[in-house]
Design a protein around this motif. Structure first.
Motif, PDB file in Angstrom:
ATOM      1  N   GLU A  48      25.248  23.128-129.102  1.00 12.70           N
ATOM      2  CA  GLU A  48      25.278  21.850-128.778  1.00 12.70           C
ATOM      3  C   GLU A  48      25.593  20.890-129.856  1.00 12.70           C
ATOM      4  O   GLU A  48      25.479  21.448-131.030  1.00 12.70           O
ATOM      5  CB  GLU A  48      23.896  21.650-128.036  1.00 12.70           C
ATOM      6  CG  GLU A  48      23.657  22.301-126.975  1.00 12.70           C
ATOM      7  CD  GLU A  48      22.154  22.065-126.359  1.00 12.70           C
ATOM      8  OE1 GLU A  48      21.441  21.006-126.989  1.00 12.70           O
ATOM      9  OE2 GLU A  48      21.581  22.523-125.221  1.00 12.70           O
ATOM     10  N   THR A 103      32.458  23.273-123.435  1.00 10.98           N
ATOM     11  CA  THR A 103      31.937  23.174-121.916  1.00 10.98           C
ATOM     12  C   THR A 103      31.568  21.766-121.581  1.00 10.98           C
ATOM     13  O   THR A 103      31.308  21.349-120.559  1.00 10.98           O
ATOM     14  CB  THR A 103      30.329  23.703-122.146  1.00 10.98           C
ATOM     15  OG1 THR A 103      29.691  23.262-123.184  1.00 10.98           O
ATOM     16  CG2 THR A 103      30.647  25.217-122.484  1.00 10.98           C
ATOM     17  N   ASN A 104      31.903  20.642-122.384  1.00  9.71           N
ATOM     18  CA  ASN A 104      31.454  19.175-121.998  1.00  9.71           C
ATOM     19  C   ASN A 104      32.726  18.261-122.652  1.00  9.71           C
ATOM     20  O   ASN A 104      32.362  17.748-123.849  1.00  9.71           O
ATOM     21  CB  ASN A 104      30.282  18.615-122.417  1.00  9.71           C
ATOM     22  CG  ASN A 104      29.956  17.474-121.661  1.00  9.71           C
ATOM     23  OD1 ASN A 104      30.826  16.714-121.125  1.00  9.71           O
ATOM     24  ND2 ASN A 104      28.533  17.073-122.003  1.00  9.71           N
ATOM     25  N   GLU A 107      32.205  14.589-124.584  1.00  2.75           N
ATOM     26  CA  GLU A 107      31.314  14.650-125.654  1.00  2.75           C
ATOM     27  C   GLU A 107      32.210  14.019-126.918  1.00  2.75           C
ATOM     28  O   GLU A 107      31.935  13.685-127.705  1.00  2.75           O
ATOM     29  CB  GLU A 107      30.625  15.846-126.043  1.00  2.75           C
ATOM     30  CG  GLU A 107      29.378  16.420-125.268  1.00  2.75           C
ATOM     31  CD  GLU A 107      28.859  17.784-125.547  1.00  2.75           C
ATOM     32  OE1 GLU A 107      27.829  17.945-125.039  1.00  2.75           O
ATOM     33  OE2 GLU A 107      29.755  18.459-126.168  1.00  2.75           O
TER      34      GLU A 107
END
Length: 125
Positions: A48, A103-104, A107
């Protein structure tokens, strides 16, 4: 389309489709000095933003490398094991650390583009 984004911790992510190539900026390597060792993450590691993904050691200090975006590690730069100085000679080229499956993508909006990053570095004095 390829774009590069930077974090305030001096990591970059070069976005290539759904993947991101992660390393440290030219400014960061210049502050560290001669790189003597790089510890890379395990393939498949899920990270993350702000999570440590690698460690870089120089003659001056050891420093953590943080994930600029969420993702899973899909490749590491094995060249750095035998030649960590690539981080000094080509930090935003052959001296990359890892490749993430992003994955995002939203961001990326929290990171700086090249112009904003250059202004940020200039403000550091």
């Amino acid at each position: 389309m390829t774009s590069v984004r930077y974090s305030k911790d001096h990591e970059y992510v070069r976005v290539e489709g759904e993947e991101g190539v992660v390393g440290i900026s030219h400014y960061a390597q210049s502050q560290l000095g001669d790189i003597v060792f790089v510890e890379l993450p395990e393939l498949g590691k899920v990270v993350e933003p702000g999570q440590e993904v690698a460690v870089v050691e120089s003659v001056k200090a050891a420093s953590e490398v943080y994930a600029p975006v969420s993702g899973a590690v899909i490749a590491v730069n094995a060249e750095l094991e035998g030649n960590p100085a690539l981080v000094n000679t080509a930090p935003e080229g052959e001296g990359w650390f890892l490749r993430l499956k992003i994955t995002n993508p939203a961001e990326l909006d929290a990171l700086m583009d090249e112009a904003a990053y250059k202004a940020f570095v200039a403000s550091l004095g």
